[in-house]
Design an enzyme around this catalytic site. Structure first.
Site, PDB file in Angstrom:
ATOM      1  N   ASP A 385     -24.531   2.818  38.128  1.00 34.70           N
ATOM      2  CA  ASP A 385     -25.846   2.177  38.103  1.00 34.70           C
ATOM      3  C   ASP A 385     -26.253   1.735  36.685  1.00 34.70           C
ATOM      4  O   ASP A 385     -25.997   2.451  35.716  1.00 34.70           O
ATOM      5  CB  ASP A 385     -26.840   3.215  38.637  1.00 34.70           C
ATOM      6  CG  ASP A 385     -28.163   2.611  39.027  1.00 34.70           C
ATOM      7  OD1 ASP A 385     -28.368   1.428  38.759  1.00 34.70           O
ATOM      8  OD2 ASP A 385     -28.976   3.343  39.610  1.00 34.70           O
ATOM      9  N   ASP A 496     -23.929   2.158  47.258  1.00 37.24           N
ATOM     10  CA  ASP A 496     -24.915   3.244  47.277  1.00 37.24           C
ATOM     11  C   ASP A 496     -26.109   2.860  48.147  1.00 37.24           C
ATOM     12  O   ASP A 496     -26.333   1.676  48.454  1.00 37.24           O
ATOM     13  CB  ASP A 496     -25.359   3.510  45.828  1.00 37.24           C
ATOM     14  CG  ASP A 496     -25.850   4.928  45.600  1.00 37.24           C
ATOM     15  OD1 ASP A 496     -26.077   5.647  46.582  1.00 37.24           O
ATOM     16  OD2 ASP A 496     -26.018   5.303  44.421  1.00 37.24           O
ATOM     17  N   ASP A 566     -24.081  14.593  45.397  1.00 38.85           N
ATOM     18  CA  ASP A 566     -24.350  14.499  43.964  1.00 38.85           C
ATOM     19  C   ASP A 566     -24.177  15.853  43.290  1.00 38.85           C
ATOM     20  O   ASP A 566     -24.182  15.934  42.066  1.00 38.85           O
ATOM     21  CB  ASP A 566     -25.783  13.999  43.730  1.00 38.85           C
ATOM     22  CG  ASP A 566     -25.858  12.482  43.788  1.00 38.85           C
ATOM     23  OD1 ASP A 566     -24.795  11.838  43.726  1.00 38.85           O
ATOM     24  OD2 ASP A 566     -26.974  11.946  43.896  1.00 38.85           O
TER      25      ASP A 566
END
Ligand code: DGJ
Length: 748
Positions: A385, A496, A566
């Protein structure tokens, strides 16, 4: 009502599907499993049996039990009792069965009851693909004609003019049945489908434990097991994705079932949106299990001639414990669900910059990481990102899929070239379904976000969700992605999805079709994923959703790997990967070695343990390799060599869970055994060290009892039988330590 009993076609195929006069019994049999149902004289489609293979008996007696007559004649009084107690294949709402129905409608007269009666059947070789008009792709398992056979039961509701096809595909060499349903409006009036599930199994017992995979962000798919009790027990999602909170997987297992003994029935929905899975223990102590698209807030308008297709449920039966159920799923998904060029290949060892830099990077920093990583043997750099628009934090630019020039100096093609020059592939992060309020896309097209006009829009992670039911939106986003892919050598995409849906309304759908948005959104995502993987077949797609919120078979159809969580802490991962392994193979679990103290839980674990835990996934790194301690850096080439050596075994072998942290929190252990039993990798991970305990003997699993195995680390040779009955003493020192052993079959 259909009473067409004269035309009985005796038919027998390898699955043993056969039809008898009057009460027609349909049996599907693959030698180790039988599924049987019957169409009664009245046209009710009744469930008879699902389980271990049966002999050749006449099974109609099963339906005749109870004082109540087999089927009520016409509309006799006893029909009510009959409807509310007998086992059905696809129960309808409103005609006396008060248990959970599979189907409910709202017809043109405002009525909600429906009544499906058996009309005919057909047997198809192989497995037809699922289709929904307007979309390019509907994920489902696939197989060659020689692998399976499909029984289609055709049902009709004459009053509502609906025709329903129930599809049952039985696989020849594994205990798998897939089920789905399709409804067609054959009349002249509109009908609304307000509930259309994919499967129902009415079991004759309530003696089951229900296993579910539940959690939250950073602790996805943690296994829970509880005995069934009266009433309804369910897991579901109304979040627009399959979710962190509940996975679309349920197993009903006998109370004493463990890894190797007892019965297990697994159910897994090939779907990435709202779902429900429910076990209901009835007044008669029987269990109705249903699964499908969540009926809450669902409604689908069927105009004359239109069809609606449900997703499929993959049902796996094991007579030999939960472990066998999992291995059946693993094989099925590796061979009959995951597609594309990467399906059977070792994946490149990657390094992802997310935990290394978060948003704080530039070209130089990324090249420095890539350079150091390439020297250590890493094969692909994944830029996460923050490379687009003007994104320096998570509050802007989603939807602006063009490079952030002042951050990625020299542009993306330059960065990719530099990374390629190091001998590494390049991967890139996208979040294609989202739009930031602070983005050019949103400023230009605010109407493209999912919203209810007149209501304020809820932000989550400061972003909105794009309306993927609108083909224009999909085309536009895709054109931006294409521009990137056509100008830079991107070989991997991390797709994502970081928020769930709220205020679910579309500015492009007709008001009569607004409640279809939940499902059309998911079909739109599938559509774009399909176009992407078709146009760029070499791309390795890794799905991700705030960690593992979309770890489901629908996504596996497009992406051979999914970011598991995560939470990269090796000890937390033990439970997450254990739960995930109940139905998903290790070959698809995104697993990375990250830095310590771990960013999510603050725990410090040995670098070697982090490697051993990530080894049973796709394997990679997610840390700043230029900053980690030298000793850790030095360990990387060895870890990568271990990955190259053992990945074929992990990717293609059979997984045996040995430890169970849910029952014994001291340690976890597992094995991957080659299909031909010629080699195996054993891994042990200690949680907290305990003083003054003699070494534990850990029993191996899945070996050939008759073969002799040499343990590479000690040179010792023992038979598979001894290794499985006595086991090996395993002693490790220190919290969170791990040990792996390689076993190779030897001739004596
Ligand atoms: C959530 C993912 O799970 C992370 O790995 C990372 O890609 C972030 N999103 C980026 O925003």
């Amino acid at each position: 009502m259909i009473r067409n009993y004269e035309t009985v076609i005796p038919y027998k195929t390898w699955t043993g599907v056969e039809a008898e006069d009057k009460v027609r019994v349909f049996r599907m049999d693959n030698g180790s499993m039988t599924y049987a149902m019957a169409a009664s004289e009245e046209g009710f489609l009744m469930h008879i049996y699902y389980g271990k293979a049966l002999g050749d008996d006449d099974l109609t007696y099963v339906l005749k039990l109870n004082e109540a007559p087999f089927t009520p004649k016409g509309f006799a009084r006893e029909k009510g009792t009959f409807m509310d107690s007998k086992p059905f294949e696809f129960p309808c709402y409103g005609i006396g069965d008060y248990r959970e129905p599979c189907m409910m409608i709202l017809d043109d007269e405002g009525m909600s009851a429906c009544d499906l009666r058996f009309k005919s059947f057909r047997v198809e070789e192989g497995k037809p693909a699922l289709k929904q008009k307007g979309y390019t792709c509907f994920p489902a398992t696939f197989a060659e004609a020689s692998d399976c056979e499909t029984l289609v039961m055709v049902m009709e509701d004459d009053a509502a003019n609906l025709l329903v096809e129930l599809s049952y595909t039985m696989f020849k060499n594994s205990n798998v049945i897939t089920r789905s349903a399709k409804v067609w409006n054959k009349g002249y009036s509109d009908v609304r489908i307000s509930r259309m599930l994919s499967t129902c199994v009415d079991f004759d017992t309530d003696q089951f434990d229900m296993i579910t995979l539940n959690g939250s962000w950073a602790r996805e798919r943690v296994m829970e097991r509880a005995p069934l009790h009266h009433g309804k027990q369910s897991v579901d999602s109304m979040r627009g994705e399959s979710s962190h909170q509940n996975n679309p997987f349920v197993a009903l297992v006998s109370h004493k079932a463990d890894e190797t003994t007892g019965e297990a029935y697994g159910f897994n929905l090939v779907y990435s949106g709202n779902f429900m899975a429910q076990a209901e223990v009835t007044q008669h102590k029987k269990t109705r299990f249903v699964m499908g698209i969540n009926p809450m807030d669902f409604s689908w308008l069927l105009r004359p001639e239109e069809e609606f297709q449900t997703p499929e449920v993959v049902m796996v039966y094991s007579a030999n414990g939960i472990g066998e159920m999992s291995r059946t799923y693993h094989d099925l998904y590796r061979n009959h669900l995951i597609r594309g060029q990467w399906k059977d290949k070792k994946r490149p060892v990657l390094i992802n910059n997310w935990e290394a830099t978060y948003f704080n990077f530039d070209t130089d920093k990324i090249i420095a990481i890539a350079k150091q990583a390439s020297e250590l043997g890493v094969e692909m750099l994944v830029l996460d990102d923050g490379w687009f628009g003007h994104r320096d934090f998570d509050n802007s630019s989603l939807g602006d899929w063009y490079v952030y020039e002042s951050k990625v100096k020299g542009g993306l093609p330059h960065l990719v070239e530099e990374v390629n020059k190091l001998g590494m592939k390049f991967g890139l992060w996208f979040e294609p379904e989202m739009v930031s309020p602070d983005s050019d896309l949103y400023r230009e097209h605010p109407e493209w976000a999912i919203q209810i006009i007149g209501r304020s829009m809820t932000q989550s992670r400061e972003q909105y969700v794009l309306d993927y039911s609108n083909p224009e939106v999909r085309d536009y986003v895709y054109s931006m992605i294409r521009k990137i892919l056509d100008t830079a050598n991107v070989e991997y995409i991390k797709w994502d999805m970081n928020r769930q849906l709220t205020e679910v309304g579309s500015t492009s759908l007709h008001r009569k079709r607004q409640r279809e948005l939940w499902h059309r959104y998911v079909l739109g995502v599938y559509d774009l994923m399909n176009r992407l993987t078709t146009d760029y077949p070499y791309l390795l797609l890794e799905n991700c959703s705030g960690g593992g919120a979309r770890f489901d078979p629908g996504m596996l159809y497009f992406s051979p790997q999914i970011w598991t969580s995560d939470d990269t802490d090796a000890i937390e991962r033990l439970k997450i990967q254990y739960g995930t392994s109940l139905c998903y193979p290790a070959s698809c679990m995104g697993a990375h070695v990250s830095d310590c103290p771990n960013h999510t839980v603050g725990r410090t674990t040995p670098f070697a343990t982090r490697g051993d835990v990530a080894l049973v996934g796709t394997f990679g790194y997610e840390l700043d390799v230029t900053k980690i301690p030298q000793a850790d850096r030095d360990a990387i080439p060895g870890q990568i060599a271990k990955f190259h050596r053992f990945n074929p075994l992990v990717r293609t072998g059979d997984q045996y869970r040995i430890g169970n942290l849910f029952e014994n929190p001291d340690y976890d252990a597992w094995m991957f055994v080659a299909k031909d039993k010629s080699e195996a990798l054993f891994t042990f991970v200690q949680v907290l060290a305990k003083p003054n305990y003699p070494s534990k003997f850990i029993k191996m699993a899945g070996l050939c009892a008759e073969k002799k195995y040499q343990i590479e680390e000690t040179g010792q040779i023992l038979s598979g039988r001894t290794l499985m009955e006595i086991g090996l003493p395993i002693s490790v020192h220190g919290d969170f330590t791990s040990k792996t052993l390689y076993l190779k079959a030897v001739e004596e």
